[in-house]
Design an enzyme around this catalytic site. Structure first.
Site, PDB file in Angstrom:
ATOM      1  N   ARG A   1       0.863  -1.181   0.000  1.00  0.00           N
ATOM      2  CA  ARG A   1       0.000   0.000   0.000  1.00  0.00           C
ATOM      3  C   ARG A   1       0.900   1.231   0.000  1.00  0.00           C
ATOM      4  O   ARG A   1       1.913   1.274   0.719  1.00  0.00           O
ATOM      5  CB  ARG A   1      -0.879   0.029   1.266  1.00  0.00           C
ATOM      6  CG  ARG A   1      -2.054  -0.937   1.227  1.00  0.00           C
ATOM      7  CD  ARG A   1      -3.113  -0.478   0.229  1.00  0.00           C
ATOM      8  NE  ARG A   1      -4.256  -1.374   0.115  1.00  0.00           N
ATOM      9  CZ  ARG A   1      -4.394  -2.318  -0.810  1.00  0.00           C
ATOM     10  NH1 ARG A   1      -3.433  -2.536  -1.698  1.00  0.00           N
ATOM     11  NH2 ARG A   1      -5.484  -3.052  -0.862  1.00  0.00           N
TER      12      ARG A   1
ATOM     13  N   GLU B   1      -4.191   7.430  -5.389  1.00  0.00           N
ATOM     14  CA  GLU B   1      -4.238   6.706  -6.667  1.00  0.00           C
ATOM     15  C   GLU B   1      -5.399   7.211  -7.516  1.00  0.00           C
ATOM     16  O   GLU B   1      -6.530   7.257  -7.006  1.00  0.00           O
ATOM     17  CB  GLU B   1      -4.380   5.204  -6.412  1.00  0.00           C
ATOM     18  CG  GLU B   1      -3.128   4.644  -5.769  1.00  0.00           C
ATOM     19  CD  GLU B   1      -3.155   3.118  -5.567  1.00  0.00           C
ATOM     20  OE1 GLU B   1      -4.136   2.474  -5.980  1.00  0.00           O
ATOM     21  OE2 GLU B   1      -2.189   2.593  -5.006  1.00  0.00           O
TER      22      GLU B   1
ATOM     23  N   HIS C   1      -1.073   0.080  -9.919  1.00  0.00           N
ATOM     24  CA  HIS C   1      -1.749  -0.873  -9.021  1.00  0.00           C
ATOM     25  C   HIS C   1      -2.158  -2.145  -9.782  1.00  0.00           C
ATOM     26  O   HIS C   1      -3.341  -2.490  -9.868  1.00  0.00           O
ATOM     27  CB  HIS C   1      -2.967  -0.212  -8.371  1.00  0.00           C
ATOM     28  CG  HIS C   1      -3.387  -0.870  -7.081  1.00  0.00           C
ATOM     29  ND1 HIS C   1      -3.813  -0.173  -5.990  1.00  0.00           N
ATOM     30  CD2 HIS C   1      -3.439  -2.174  -6.703  1.00  0.00           C
ATOM     31  CE1 HIS C   1      -4.126  -1.011  -5.017  1.00  0.00           C
ATOM     32  NE2 HIS C   1      -3.905  -2.241  -5.431  1.00  0.00           N
TER      33      HIS C   1
HETATM   34  N1  LIG Z   1      -0.687  -4.345  -5.335  1.00  0.00           N
HETATM   35  C1  LIG Z   1      -1.715  -5.132  -5.293  1.00  0.00           C
HETATM   36  O1  LIG Z   1      -2.503  -5.197  -6.214  1.00  0.00           O
HETATM   37  C2  LIG Z   1      -1.924  -5.979  -4.089  1.00  0.00           C
HETATM   38  C3  LIG Z   1      -2.481  -7.265  -4.204  1.00  0.00           C
HETATM   39  C4  LIG Z   1      -2.629  -8.048  -3.063  1.00  0.00           C
HETATM   40  C5  LIG Z   1      -2.260  -7.549  -1.830  1.00  0.00           C
HETATM   41  N2  LIG Z   1      -1.781  -6.284  -1.746  1.00  0.00           N
HETATM   42  C6  LIG Z   1      -1.332  -5.748  -0.453  1.00  0.00           C
HETATM   43  O2  LIG Z   1      -0.183  -6.475  -0.015  1.00  0.00           O
HETATM   44  C7  LIG Z   1      -0.103  -6.460   1.395  1.00  0.00           C
HETATM   45  C8  LIG Z   1       0.084  -7.883   1.909  1.00  0.00           C
HETATM   46  O3  LIG Z   1      -1.043  -8.668   1.597  1.00  0.00           O
HETATM   47  P1  LIG Z   1      -1.171 -10.147   2.164  1.00  0.00           P
HETATM   48  O4  LIG Z   1      -2.307 -10.762   1.460  1.00  0.00           O
HETATM   49  O5  LIG Z   1       0.141 -10.827   2.153  1.00  0.00           O
HETATM   50  O6  LIG Z   1      -1.580  -9.843   3.681  1.00  0.00           O
HETATM   51  P2  LIG Z   1      -1.322 -10.769   4.938  1.00  0.00           P
HETATM   52  O7  LIG Z   1      -2.253 -10.304   5.977  1.00  0.00           O
HETATM   53  O8  LIG Z   1      -1.335 -12.200   4.552  1.00  0.00           O
HETATM   54  O9  LIG Z   1       0.167 -10.399   5.382  1.00  0.00           O
HETATM   55  C9  LIG Z   1       0.516  -9.182   5.941  1.00  0.00           C
HETATM   56  C10 LIG Z   1       1.630  -9.455   6.934  1.00  0.00           C
HETATM   57  O10 LIG Z   1       2.106  -8.208   7.408  1.00  0.00           O
HETATM   58  C11 LIG Z   1       2.461  -8.404   8.754  1.00  0.00           C
HETATM   59  N3  LIG Z   1       2.609  -7.158   9.473  1.00  0.00           N
HETATM   60  C12 LIG Z   1       1.665  -6.444  10.135  1.00  0.00           C
HETATM   61  N4  LIG Z   1       2.228  -5.369  10.706  1.00  0.00           N
HETATM   62  C13 LIG Z   1       3.543  -5.407  10.393  1.00  0.00           C
HETATM   63  C14 LIG Z   1       4.644  -4.584  10.704  1.00  0.00           C
HETATM   64  N5  LIG Z   1       4.503  -3.489  11.455  1.00  0.00           N
HETATM   65  N6  LIG Z   1       5.850  -4.926  10.226  1.00  0.00           N
HETATM   66  C15 LIG Z   1       6.008  -6.018   9.460  1.00  0.00           C
HETATM   67  N7  LIG Z   1       5.017  -6.855   9.150  1.00  0.00           N
HETATM   68  C16 LIG Z   1       3.793  -6.543   9.602  1.00  0.00           C
HETATM   69  C17 LIG Z   1       1.381  -9.303   9.294  1.00  0.00           C
HETATM   70  O11 LIG Z   1       1.819  -9.971  10.467  1.00  0.00           O
HETATM   71  C18 LIG Z   1       1.164 -10.258   8.150  1.00  0.00           C
HETATM   72  O12 LIG Z   1       1.936 -11.433   8.296  1.00  0.00           O
HETATM   73  C19 LIG Z   1      -1.380  -5.775   1.867  1.00  0.00           C
HETATM   74  O13 LIG Z   1      -1.096  -4.420   2.098  1.00  0.00           O
HETATM   75  C20 LIG Z   1      -2.299  -5.908   0.673  1.00  0.00           C
HETATM   76  O14 LIG Z   1      -3.285  -4.900   0.669  1.00  0.00           O
HETATM   77  C21 LIG Z   1      -1.592  -5.506  -2.837  1.00  0.00           C
HETATM   78  O1  LIG Z   2      -6.811  -4.317  -2.723  1.00  0.00           O
HETATM   79  C1  LIG Z   2      -6.329  -5.360  -3.146  1.00  0.00           C
HETATM   80  O2  LIG Z   2      -6.695  -6.490  -2.779  1.00  0.00           O
HETATM   81  C2  LIG Z   2      -5.259  -5.317  -4.137  1.00  0.00           C
HETATM   82  O3  LIG Z   2      -4.443  -4.237  -3.901  1.00  0.00           O
HETATM   83  C3  LIG Z   2      -5.808  -5.382  -5.542  1.00  0.00           C
HETATM   84  O4  LIG Z   2      -6.646  -4.314  -5.850  1.00  0.00           O
HETATM   85  P1  LIG Z   2      -7.422  -4.305  -7.269  1.00  0.00           P
HETATM   86  O5  LIG Z   2      -8.480  -5.359  -7.232  1.00  0.00           O
HETATM   87  O6  LIG Z   2      -8.005  -2.934  -7.400  1.00  0.00           O
HETATM   88  O7  LIG Z   2      -6.425  -4.637  -8.326  1.00  0.00           O
END
Ligand SMILES: NC(=O)c1ccc[n+]([C@@H]2O[C@H](COP(=O)([O-])OP(=O)(O)OC[C@H]3O[C@@H](n4cnc5c(N)ncnc54)[C@H](O)[C@@H]3O)[C@@H](O)[C@H]2O)c1
Ligand SMILES: O=C(O)[C@H](O)COP(=O)(O)O
Length: 540
Positions: A228, A257, A276
């Protein structure tokens, strides 16, 4: 009137998900709505599905006039909860896509792919300008070792990188299994050549990378962010890039965004940016579409959502185990409130759970919410769910107290019985009043099916499927036959029948489960049987 719910899909959703929704609901796929158009449409919708591009703010819930019951993906959680709107997401289907995008950014940044591509397309041939860095043997610090972070770590190991991770909550055995050392935040950022961010955006992770933390990094570090935007202080990153502390950054997410067109960060020559795209693969979008569509349809059907964001999170295996008890809880609530004589307000309800499980091992929030749903829905137009159950009960001045009875024996099943008592009310069925003066119903789960096992002081046994007729009679031969034949003439199928009595030939309560609703005439005929002293028909 159309009985089907209406689902607004406000951002592109995979075809498989849309088809799944169409089997259950009217689906309106309207993309690129302005905030005003969204607010206008929402009043006609029971569910809304969006991706990260649509802001579901307080105005949306207010405009929905209470009709919106579930949102697929994040929104303004406080507003959703107050409006009793469940928020569900698709937490697993895009994990691999996000991890692959992280690796794509890592490798393309290391070899200047995006910049070199733009240069060639501009008619240039700048071989010495775009000399990259190798990955093998380099240290990658994964910050946030959850679903995406651990998949990135696994893949980076395959590229020959030395991978370390920081995550205060990650289990050590998961890290060990992938061959990743868990280290402190300071150690991770100080020793890394590459830092990849994978934590959620929370109050404690907001601007985790800032002036102070950039100063602790190895000069020339490279940063990847597919988590994020808000976890990086973007101004501080621009300064760190200008100062050469950060050699390059590859960013898929931004605080705002889309970012401003003249954003210094996006325009920086050492920054690779994508809009994104982490979750945007064909495969992930199909998976997300199905995951979110199933959750939305399930929520509209009143099922429990394992992916709920603003309701008690119950792990999937616990949900499966609790499912019949959750159904029992709701049905006992429904039965109990229908036994109350009209006019007497329900204010005090006592729920007793008898279980061999220690209190820590049995989370009753779900059960309480479903009892509340059962108690409130038959007597109001409010839609009650896990999200707003406690809020709605409080608003209506309904006080629900819980008591647990710890039983001896093996805690194989979560619960032995649930008892619901309503105090200070009169009943339409006097036999439902227990010796201590409350309406009392009690139920158990038998072979996975909820059963009513006590009404007032009478033991009965009737499966809680379909609806129920309760009759109090003088115990005598032929009663079951008489009632049974009236129902048979009405083509009403009896699913279960049981008689609980105080003593032979004394008073008895007959509980009859029926699959169809009997006609008024049939119910009257039952009431007219001379030995029947009182009876009640209860819808489940
Ligand atoms: N760019 C995209 O399109 C996209 C897609 C999927 C997920 N994401 C983002 O990626 C991130 C991770 O997603 P996920 O599915 O692996 O989530 P998840 O909940 O499985 O993992 C997140 C991890 O972060 C850890 N965490 C919490 N606070 C922390 C800190 N202060 N320091 C270090 N670690 C910490 C948690 O313990 C957890 O293990 C989220 O922010 C999610 O929104 C983005
Ligand atoms: O919010 C999410 O789970 C991811 O960042 C993906 O977002 P999107 O569906 O808009 O690609």
């Amino acid at each position: 009137m159309d009985a089907k719910p209406t689902i607004l899909v406000a951002e592109k959703l995979g075809e498989a998900g849309v088809n799944l929704l169409k089997e259950f609901a009217n689906v309106d796929c309207s993309y690129n709505l302005s905030p005003e158009e969204l607010c206008t449409k929402i009043s006609l919708c029971d569910a809304l599905i969006v991706r990260s591009g649509t802001k579901v703010n307080r105005e949306v819930f207010e405009s929905s006039g209470g009709r919106l019951k579930v949102v697929g993906r994040d929104g303004v959680l406080a507003a959703a909860t107050e409006h009793g709107c469940l928020v569900v997401n698709a937490p697993t289907a895009n994990t691999v896509a996000a991890a692959e995008h992280g690796i794509a950014l890592l490798t393309s940044m290391a070899r200047n792919i995006a910049q070199a591509d733009a240069s060639v397309k501009a008619g240039k041939w700048e071989r010495s300008k775009y000399v990259g860095v190798s990955l093998v043997g380099k240290t990658l610090a994964v910050l946030g070792f959850g679903k995406v972070g651990s998949e990135v770590a696994r893949r980076a190991k395959g590229l020959g990188m030395h991978v370390i991770a920081h995550d205060p909550y990650a289990p050590a055995d998961r890290a060990r299994a992938i061959g990743v050392g868990l280290v402190s935040f300071d150690e991770a950022i100080a020793s890394a050549d590459f830092i990849s961010l994978h934590m959620p955006l929370t109050a404690s992770t907001s601007k985790m990378l800032n002036d102070e933390t950039f100063a602790k990094m190895k000069k020339g570090v490279r940063i990847i962010n597919v988590a994020r935007g808000g976890v990086i202080d973007e101004e501080a990153l621009v300064k760190a890039l200008d100062a050469g502390i950060v050699a390059q950054a590859a960013l898929d997410v931004f605080t705002e965004e889309p970012p401003a067109k003249d954003s210094k960060l996006v325009q920086h020559e050492n920054v690779t940016a994508t809009p994104h795209l982490g979750a945007s693969t064909m495969e992930a979008q199909e998976g997300v579409a199905i995951e979110v569509a199933e959750a939305v349809v399930g929520a509209l059907k009143g099922e429990l959502a394992a992916t709920a964001v603003n309701a008690p999170m119950v792990p999937a295996q616990v949900l499966t185990e609790l499912k019949p008890y959750v159904s029992l809880a709701e049905k006992l609530g429904r039965l109990a409130v229908q036994l109350v004589a009209g006019g007497s307000g329900v204010k005090t309800v006592k729920v007793t759970y008898a279980s061999a499980r220690a209190p820590d091992d049995l989370d009753t929030r779900l059960l309480r919410a479903m009892i509340t749903k059962g108690l409130i829905e038959p007597i109001s137009s409010v839609f009650v769910n896990l999200v707003n159950a406690d809020f709605t009960a409080k608003q209506r001045g309904l006080r629900i107290t819980e008591e647990r009875i710890l039983l001896d024996g093996s805690p194989e099943s979560p619960l032995e019985l649930i008892q619901v008592q309503i105090a200070n009310v009169e009943s339409r069925f006097a036999s439902a009043i227990s010796d201590s003066g409350e309406i009392k119903v009690e139920g158990r789960v038998k072979d996975g099916v909820p059963h009513l096992t006590r009404v007032g002081s009478f033991e009965v046994d009737v499966s809680l499927e379909g609806s129920i007729i309760l009759c109090r009679q003088v115990d005598q031969p032929g009663m079951i036959g008489k009632v049974g034949s009236i129902l048979a003439e009405d083509n009403v199928n009896v699913s279960f029948m049981s008689v609980g009595r105080i003593a032979p030939r004394k008073q008895a309560v007959m509980a009859i489960g029926v699959d169809e609703e009997p006609t008024k005439q049939s119910l009257k005929k039952i009431g007219d049987i001379p030995a029947i002293e009182e009876f009640v028909y209860l819808k489940l």
